[in-house]
Design a protein around this motif. Structure first.
Motif, mmCIF file in Angstrom:
data_model
loop_
_atom_site.group_PDB
_atom_site.id
_atom_site.type_symbol
_atom_site.label_atom_id
_atom_site.label_comp_id
_atom_site.label_asym_id
_atom_site.label_seq_id
_atom_site.Cartn_x
_atom_site.Cartn_y
_atom_site.Cartn_z
ATOM 1 N N ARG A 1 -15.827 2.604 -2.920
ATOM 2 C CA ARG A 1 -15.500 1.720 -1.843
ATOM 3 C C ARG A 1 -15.603 2.138 -0.608
ATOM 4 N NH1 ARG A 1 -11.005 -0.565 -1.081
ATOM 5 N NH2 ARG A 1 -9.831 0.861 -2.103
ATOM 6 N N GLN B 1 3.148 -16.774 -1.650
ATOM 7 C CA GLN B 1 3.423 -15.531 -2.305
ATOM 8 C C GLN B 1 5.017 -15.501 -2.765
ATOM 9 O OE1 GLN B 1 4.100 -13.195 1.382
ATOM 10 N NE2 GLN B 1 2.267 -11.780 0.343
ATOM 11 N N LEU C 1 7.905 -10.621 -5.477
ATOM 12 C CA LEU C 1 7.288 -9.402 -5.844
ATOM 13 C C LEU C 1 6.123 -8.865 -5.320
ATOM 14 C CD1 LEU C 1 8.289 -7.307 -8.093
ATOM 15 C CD2 LEU C 1 6.344 -7.953 -9.394
ATOM 16 N N GLU C 2 5.249 -9.908 -4.745
ATOM 17 C CA GLU C 2 3.926 -9.602 -4.078
ATOM 18 C C GLU C 2 4.565 -9.206 -2.545
ATOM 19 O OE1 GLU C 2 1.296 -13.083 -4.175
ATOM 20 O OE2 GLU C 2 -0.196 -11.921 -2.969
ATOM 21 N N ARG C 3 5.495 -9.919 -1.942
ATOM 22 C CA ARG C 3 6.074 -9.722 -0.843
ATOM 23 C C ARG C 3 6.568 -8.057 -0.591
ATOM 24 N NH1 ARG C 3 6.863 -12.635 4.216
ATOM 25 N NH2 ARG C 3 6.162 -14.451 2.839
ATOM 26 N N PHE C 4 7.174 -7.697 -1.678
ATOM 27 C CA PHE C 4 7.623 -6.187 -1.926
ATOM 28 C C PHE C 4 6.346 -5.316 -1.976
ATOM 29 C CE2 PHE C 4 8.298 -2.591 -4.808
ATOM 30 C CZ PHE C 4 9.119 -2.191 -4.045
ATOM 31 N N MET C 5 5.296 -5.747 -2.802
ATOM 32 C CA MET C 5 4.542 -4.979 -2.724
ATOM 33 C C MET C 5 3.450 -4.701 -1.505
ATOM 34 S SD MET C 5 3.143 -5.475 -6.692
ATOM 35 C CE MET C 5 2.425 -4.018 -7.264
ATOM 36 N N MET C 6 3.390 -5.861 -0.799
ATOM 37 C CA MET C 6 2.792 -5.769 0.488
ATOM 38 C C MET C 6 3.483 -5.129 1.553
ATOM 39 S SD MET C 6 -0.117 -7.364 0.072
ATOM 40 C CE MET C 6 -0.597 -7.560 -1.327
ATOM 41 N N THR C 7 4.850 -5.175 1.584
ATOM 42 C CA THR C 7 5.716 -4.299 2.317
ATOM 43 C C THR C 7 5.422 -2.871 2.185
ATOM 44 O OG1 THR C 7 7.437 -6.100 2.187
ATOM 45 C CG2 THR C 7 8.233 -3.844 3.268
ATOM 46 N N VAL C 8 5.562 -2.513 0.903
ATOM 47 C CA VAL C 8 5.585 -1.105 0.588
ATOM 48 C C VAL C 8 4.127 -0.597 0.952
ATOM 49 C CG1 VAL C 8 5.345 0.713 -1.234
ATOM 50 C CG2 VAL C 8 6.995 -1.111 -1.227
ATOM 51 N N ASP C 9 3.106 -1.309 0.814
ATOM 52 C CA ASP C 9 1.781 -0.977 1.050
ATOM 53 C C ASP C 9 1.552 -0.828 2.549
ATOM 54 O OD1 ASP C 9 -1.050 -0.701 -0.229
ATOM 55 O OD2 ASP C 9 -1.723 -2.427 1.179
ATOM 56 N N PHE D 1 3.896 -0.374 4.653
ATOM 57 C CA PHE D 1 4.540 0.959 5.275
ATOM 58 C C PHE D 1 3.721 2.105 5.062
ATOM 59 C CE2 PHE D 1 7.122 4.662 4.260
ATOM 60 C CZ PHE D 1 8.268 4.546 5.393
ATOM 61 N N TYR D 2 3.138 2.534 3.895
ATOM 62 C CA TYR D 2 2.572 3.625 3.578
ATOM 63 C C TYR D 2 0.958 3.663 4.550
ATOM 64 C CZ TYR D 2 5.787 5.422 0.394
ATOM 65 O OH TYR D 2 6.992 5.980 -0.110
ATOM 66 N N ARG E 1 -5.623 5.306 -0.296
ATOM 67 C CA ARG E 1 -5.135 4.458 1.151
ATOM 68 C C ARG E 1 -3.969 4.929 1.824
ATOM 69 N NH1 ARG E 1 -5.281 -1.214 1.570
ATOM 70 N NH2 ARG E 1 -3.467 -1.148 -0.094
ATOM 71 N N TRP E 2 -2.941 5.337 0.724
ATOM 72 C CA TRP E 2 -1.621 5.863 1.279
ATOM 73 C C TRP E 2 -1.777 7.399 1.474
ATOM 74 C CZ3 TRP E 2 2.177 3.617 -2.590
ATOM 75 C CH2 TRP E 2 2.446 2.310 -2.518
#
Lengths: 347, 108
Positions: free
Chosen positions: A148, A204, A207-215, A217-218, A253-254
């Protein structure tokens, strides 16, 4: 009287031309002495291989470059051989006259650095070169088959990298401003986007909110790391008068790949001359001779970055003379050296 | 009876919206990583439960039984939805605590 005048002028012109020709020779020899360390090991076969690569760049045939890179066996050894070929290309190029060609060679070298680092059998679909008006900043995009993300290279090739770097910064800020001005009014697109965003927030799940927050952040951390890396690379190249490539690949990406490769510029040769001049008087002064002889410009930049403060503390004017070509207090080089020797009690 | 009709309509509508959102989210985010499919699947599951509440409300509405027992299946489905939401919130909360704790320890 007039005839004598013509003879005098003609002789004067001949002397001037021959002096100019000798000067060119001096520059070429001076370069050979400092930044062409691998030339002795170049044989006929290597020379014809180098010519083949140079012809690709002379013809601006980047499709042929892509094919060459794809056909290359992706082993450390074969990539290393190709890199050595490119490092030897400087033996056949004039750093002043063939500046653009040298920049292309260095970009190909940077691409190989990436292929080596990426550690997989990468095949390129296309390699796109986008130079600026003066060929001082060349942006390259290497589109990778089946991936990609593309690899991006920003290569700075200038007497002073400050100018293209700041021009790029100014251009990017201008583009951001234009984008902001364009999006300042109330438009249907903006309203729909706001509506979609609200619906997204509502639907949303936590759990999705959590994953987006982690994403985020990194990704934010990776962006800042890249910005710091970019600025540090620029500062090093700028301090020690080098050209450089910043290689970035957002495959992960991270944890994206950020690499830098330093290369000698037209200014490096003059800097090395001044360093040699200082070393004649102060033989124990900081100089990574081995790195320069091996053509290891990343090692050269690392060495001087590590010892920069030591050199400034030892004598600021001497440091400024070597890397900035300016005398701060003294009127001549001799006067400065005498003072330094006196202050540090060097015989 | 008006209330049960509202549950029937909005249960089905929000259920379909949540299912569509879950499908879209899974498709769009799957190229990033397979892990990103998980929240989409949860949205689809929650959407399914909401839709089921709507369907149960329809059954209750069409039932000839006028007693309170006729709406029990609706309440049972609603309690399942609340339980699933509670578990998802709990898991998310634990994940947030672990994540921020990890960052805090990393800084220390």
């Amino acid at each position: 009287m007039s005839k004598r005048w013509w003879i005098f002028c003609s002789i004067g012109l001949l002397i001037f031309i021959s002096f100019g020709m000798n000067q060119t020779g001096v520059i070429a020899n001076r370069q050979a002495e400092h930044i062409e360390p691998l030339c002795e090991s170049v044989d006929q076969e290597m020379q014809s291989e180098i010519e083949e690569i140079l012809n690709i760049f002379r013809a601006e045939d980047y499709g042929a470059l892509t094919d060459r890179l794809n056909e290359l066996e992706k082993t450390t050894e074969s990539i290393g051989d190709e890199r050595q070929l490119l490092e030897s290309a400087i033996c056949f190029l004039d750093v002043y006259g063939d500046r653009d060609l040298l920049a292309d060679v260095n970009i190909y070298h940077s691409l190989l650095t990436f292929v080596m680092q990426a550690d997989k059998n990468i095949q390129f679909e296309e390699i796109i070169f986008t130079p600026d008006q003066f060929y001082e900043l060349i942006q390259v995009e290497g589109i990778i088959q089946g991936e990609r993300e593309s690899v991006h290279i920003e290569h700075y090739s200038a007497f002073q990298v400050l100018e293209p770097y700041l021009s790029r910064e100014a251009r990017e800020s201008r583009e951001r401003l234009e984008e902001k001005e364009k999006n300042s009014g109330i438009s249907l697109k903006k309203m729909l986007s706001g509506l979609a965003s609200s619906a997204h927030d509502m639907l949303q799940n936590p759990l999705e909110r959590f994953m987006m927050t982690v994403d985020s952040f990194y990704i934010g951390k990776a962006d800042l790391d890249k910005e710091i890396f970019d600025k540090e690379s620029f500062v090093n190249a700028s301090y020690f008068n080098l050209n450089y490539s910043v290689i970035t690949y957002d495959g992960n990406r991270w944890d994206p790949i950020n690499l830098v490769e330093y290369y000698p510029s037209t200014n490096t040769s003059d800097t090395l001359d001044r360093i040699e001049e200082v070393l004649e008087e102060l033989p124990d002064y900081w100089f990574p001779r081995e790195k320069v002889e091996q053509g290891d410009w990343n090692g050269y930049a690392d060495y001087y970055r590590e010892h920069r403060m030591d050199m400034i503390e030892y004598d600021f004017e001497l440091y400024e003379y070597m890397f900035g070509n300016t005398l701060v207090d003294s009127r001549t080089f001799e006067e400065m050296i005498e003072r330094v020797k006196r202050e540090h009690q060097v015989e | 009876m008006r209330t049960i009709k509202q549950v029937q309509l909005w249960g089905k509508l929000t259920g379909i919206a949540s299912i569509l959102y879950g499908i879209g989210s899974s498709i769009l985010l799957s190229p990033l990583s397979f892990v990103y499919i998980l929240p989409g699947l949860i949205s689809i599951f929650i959407g399914g439960l909401l839709y089921h509440i709507g369907r149960q409300a329809r059954v209750a509405d069409q039932s000839e039984d006028d007693s309170v027992e006729a709406v029990f299946p609706v309440i049972r489905s609603y309690s399942t939805l609340l339980m699933v939401l509670g578990i998802v919130i709990g898991i998310s909360l634990i994940c947030f605590i672990i994540f921020y704790g990890y960052i805090w320890i990393g800084k220390g």
